[in-house]
Write a protein that holds these residues in place. Structure first.
Motif, PDB file in Angstrom:
ATOM      1  N   LYS A 246     -25.017 -22.356 -21.425  1.00 56.75           N
ATOM      2  CA  LYS A 246     -26.003 -21.970 -20.308  1.00 56.75           C
ATOM      3  C   LYS A 246     -25.897 -23.230 -19.272  1.00 56.75           C
ATOM      4  O   LYS A 246     -25.965 -22.931 -18.241  1.00 56.75           O
ATOM      5  CB  LYS A 246     -27.448 -21.847 -20.923  1.00 56.75           C
ATOM      6  CG  LYS A 246     -28.390 -21.411 -19.681  1.00 56.75           C
ATOM      7  CD  LYS A 246     -29.696 -20.742 -20.726  1.00 56.75           C
ATOM      8  CE  LYS A 246     -30.914 -20.803 -19.831  1.00 56.75           C
ATOM      9  NZ  LYS A 246     -31.646 -22.105 -19.695  1.00 56.75           N
ATOM     10  N   SER A 247     -25.860 -24.502 -19.851  1.00 57.94           N
ATOM     11  CA  SER A 247     -25.842 -25.607 -18.811  1.00 57.94           C
ATOM     12  C   SER A 247     -24.721 -25.761 -18.034  1.00 57.94           C
ATOM     13  O   SER A 247     -24.826 -25.978 -16.870  1.00 57.94           O
ATOM     14  CB  SER A 247     -26.077 -27.047 -19.853  1.00 57.94           C
ATOM     15  OG  SER A 247     -27.433 -27.038 -20.680  1.00 57.94           O
ATOM     16  N   GLU A 250     -25.105 -23.382 -15.289  1.00 57.59           N
ATOM     17  CA  GLU A 250     -26.160 -23.800 -14.306  1.00 57.59           C
ATOM     18  C   GLU A 250     -25.587 -25.047 -13.531  1.00 57.59           C
ATOM     19  O   GLU A 250     -25.748 -25.157 -12.215  1.00 57.59           O
ATOM     20  CB  GLU A 250     -27.393 -24.405 -15.089  1.00 57.59           C
ATOM     21  CG  GLU A 250     -28.324 -23.419 -15.766  1.00 57.59           C
ATOM     22  CD  GLU A 250     -29.356 -23.758 -16.731  1.00 57.59           C
ATOM     23  OE1 GLU A 250     -30.284 -23.142 -16.932  1.00 57.59           O
ATOM     24  OE2 GLU A 250     -29.157 -25.049 -17.186  1.00 57.59           O
ATOM     25  N   HIS A 251     -24.669 -25.949 -14.027  1.00 53.72           N
ATOM     26  CA  HIS A 251     -23.986 -26.959 -13.401  1.00 53.72           C
ATOM     27  C   HIS A 251     -23.016 -26.115 -12.255  1.00 53.72           C
ATOM     28  O   HIS A 251     -23.053 -26.803 -11.111  1.00 53.72           O
ATOM     29  CB  HIS A 251     -23.130 -27.808 -14.368  1.00 53.72           C
ATOM     30  CG  HIS A 251     -23.947 -28.911 -15.173  1.00 53.72           C
ATOM     31  ND1 HIS A 251     -25.138 -29.203 -14.731  1.00 53.72           N
ATOM     32  CD2 HIS A 251     -23.589 -29.264 -16.348  1.00 53.72           C
ATOM     33  CE1 HIS A 251     -25.725 -30.100 -15.666  1.00 53.72           C
ATOM     34  NE2 HIS A 251     -24.779 -30.036 -16.565  1.00 53.72           N
ATOM     35  N   VAL A 254     -25.129 -24.803  -9.353  1.00 54.67           N
ATOM     36  CA  VAL A 254     -25.748 -25.966  -8.516  1.00 54.67           C
ATOM     37  C   VAL A 254     -24.731 -26.297  -7.560  1.00 54.67           C
ATOM     38  O   VAL A 254     -24.762 -26.716  -6.368  1.00 54.67           O
ATOM     39  CB  VAL A 254     -26.263 -27.080  -9.472  1.00 54.67           C
ATOM     40  CG1 VAL A 254     -26.536 -28.595  -8.781  1.00 54.67           C
ATOM     41  CG2 VAL A 254     -27.521 -26.619 -10.006  1.00 54.67           C
ATOM     42  N   ASP A 259     -29.068 -21.174  -6.615  1.00 52.67           N
ATOM     43  CA  ASP A 259     -30.167 -21.471  -7.655  1.00 52.67           C
ATOM     44  C   ASP A 259     -29.711 -21.409  -9.162  1.00 52.67           C
ATOM     45  O   ASP A 259     -28.661 -20.674  -9.643  1.00 52.67           O
ATOM     46  CB  ASP A 259     -31.205 -20.040  -7.560  1.00 52.67           C
ATOM     47  CG  ASP A 259     -32.393 -20.227  -8.752  1.00 52.67           C
ATOM     48  OD1 ASP A 259     -33.591 -19.940  -8.385  1.00 52.67           O
ATOM     49  OD2 ASP A 259     -32.299 -20.526  -9.852  1.00 52.67           O
ATOM     50  N   PRO A 260     -29.961 -22.336  -9.966  1.00 48.49           N
ATOM     51  CA  PRO A 260     -29.332 -22.588 -11.352  1.00 48.49           C
ATOM     52  C   PRO A 260     -29.670 -21.154 -12.262  1.00 48.49           C
ATOM     53  O   PRO A 260     -28.998 -21.130 -13.309  1.00 48.49           O
ATOM     54  CB  PRO A 260     -29.907 -23.874 -11.915  1.00 48.49           C
ATOM     55  CG  PRO A 260     -30.983 -24.322 -11.233  1.00 48.49           C
ATOM     56  CD  PRO A 260     -30.880 -23.543  -9.833  1.00 48.49           C
ATOM     57  N   GLY A 261     -30.512 -20.404 -11.809  1.00 51.71           N
ATOM     58  CA  GLY A 261     -30.850 -19.367 -12.598  1.00 51.71           C
ATOM     59  C   GLY A 261     -30.186 -18.174 -12.383  1.00 51.71           C
ATOM     60  O   GLY A 261     -30.458 -17.067 -12.839  1.00 51.71           O
TER      61      GLY A 261
END
Ligand code: NAD
Ligand code: DAU
Length: 333
Positions: A246-247, A250-251, A254, A259-261
């Motif tokens: 998930k990280s 998100e990276h 970005v 939006d990271p979501g």
């Protein structure tokens, strides 16, 4: 020195061939690659006149014997490599990863040629959140047809060293990222989805952990082992790059200014390994190797820039990959 590189048109192999040609100009490089869906001749275009390229199968005993008889060393990258494909259709994994490696081993045995076998941390299975990282003494416990076939190939190499005195080393590396990676794999899939305006796709909850290493650090380690590794020894390669999926998504979002979501959860992979982590102490202390890419987000930004600049390289395979995921039943949760 004459070097045979199998799988040199794939992701890690192509980076290795390019590095070898750039840094060891006196070495004569022969690439053996079947150009499966995962191989791309264009990855070697910039150095085409500096290498000999042979399109062929590592399980073709006659061809392999002839090529191995003409070199001093073999670096063996060729494999079927994608876990999802191995779940849908395991046979090519048994044929290439096991029979192909056997075929190469018999040839290096006959010709007494130095052999380096490229393998994966997945042979050790997966770890719980608090388990110590994999080391050279961790028992084998593979989960998928891919990792079981790679584990089998490692066992063959060990047996050929002990029984026949073959001069071989093995390296087991963690998840690689960087240029020339096929768009079926996690990071390039999300980058190219975003270029196409499609939301990234995270398997299940996305809390699985992978230990990311830049492909150039992997390949520098392979060269270190080839030059200075102890015959018969296994070396684990990793750069302390543990991160949950998930990280990673998100990276990437970005980096795209999003939006990271802004991603979708999709069907999880059956038998999905939870966590990989590598303890590379032996490689660091015995052979003095250290990674150069220590900042994952910086390496990721360069990788995203590469995919933006090389659409002609990845575009031809993209639709087929997404169709295959859809046909395998992937759906948004
Ligand atoms: P890849 O799928 O990008 O490339 C594999 C290459 O092997 C392709 O060029 C393909 O055409 C070739 N090939 C497949 N079957 C062949 C056959 N029968 N004969 C000749 N060539 C054949 O793979 P990759 O990600 O570059 O992985 C290379 C090696 O590194 C594999 O052995 C893999 O198990 C290992 N590895 C990969 C990672 C990773 O994160 N990608 C990590 C650790 C270890
Ligand atoms: O650990 C080394 C291994 O790393 C290599 O031996 C394999 O050849 C290589 O493919 C890689 O295996 P993984 O299965 O870890 O890589 P993959 O890129 O397929 O997936 C990485 C993680 O991301 C995994 O937990 C599954 C998840 N994933 C993958 C895809 C394609 C997603 O969440 N979404 C996706 O779309």
């Amino acid at each position: 020195m004459r070097l045979l590189i199998t799988g040199g048109a794939g992701f890690i192999g192509a980076n290795f061939v390019q590095r070898t040609v750039a840094e060891y100009p006196d070495i004569r490089v022969v690439v053996l690659d079947a150009l499966t869906y995962a191989g791309n001749r264009a990855s070697l275009d910039s150095i085409a006149d500096r290498i000999e390229f042979v399109r062929g199968d590592i399980a073709d005993a006659e061809l392999v014997d002839r090529l191995v008889g003409g070199v001093d060393a073999v670096v063996h990258f060729a494999a079927e490599t994608h876990n999802d494909n191995s779940l849908a259709r395991p046979w090519p994994f048994v044929q290439t990863n096991i029979v192909g490696t056997y075929t190469l081993l018999e040839a290096v045995r006959r010709h007494d040629v130095r052999f380096h076998h490229i393998s994966t941390d997945e042979v050790y299975g997966d770890l719980g959140a608090d388990d110590p990282a994999f080391s050279e003494s961790t028992p084998y416990n593979p989960s998928s047809p891919y990792s079981a076939a790679k584990a089998s190939s490692d066992m063959l190499v060990r047996a050929w060293v002990r029984s026949f005195g073959v001069r071989a080393t093995i390296s087991n590396c963690s998840n690689n990222y960087g240029p020339y990676q096929h768009v079926e794999k996690f990071i390039p899939r999300q980058i190219t989805n975003l270029i196409d305006g499609v939301r990234p796709r995270l398997y299940g909850a996305g809390n699985q952990i992978r230990d990311w290493i830049h492909v150039e650090d992997h390949n520098r380690a392979v060269w270190t082992i080839l030059e200075s590794g102890r015959i018969g020894q296994t070396y684990l390669i990793g750069a302390n790059g543990e991160l949950d999926n998930k990280s990673v998504v998100e990276h990437i979002l970005v980096e795209f200014g999003r939006d990271p979501g802004d991603f979708d959860h999709v069907t999880d992979r059956p038998g999905h390994d939870r966590r990989y982590a590598i303890d590379a102490t032996l490689l660091r202390t015995e052979l003095g190797w250290e990674p150069r890419y220590r900042d994952f987000r910086a390496g990721l930004a360069v990788t995203i820039a590469w995919y933006r600049a090389h659409e002609t390289w990845w575009r031809p395979g993209k639709a087929a990959v997404e169709n295959a995921y859809a046909e395998a039943g992937e759906r948004v949760l």
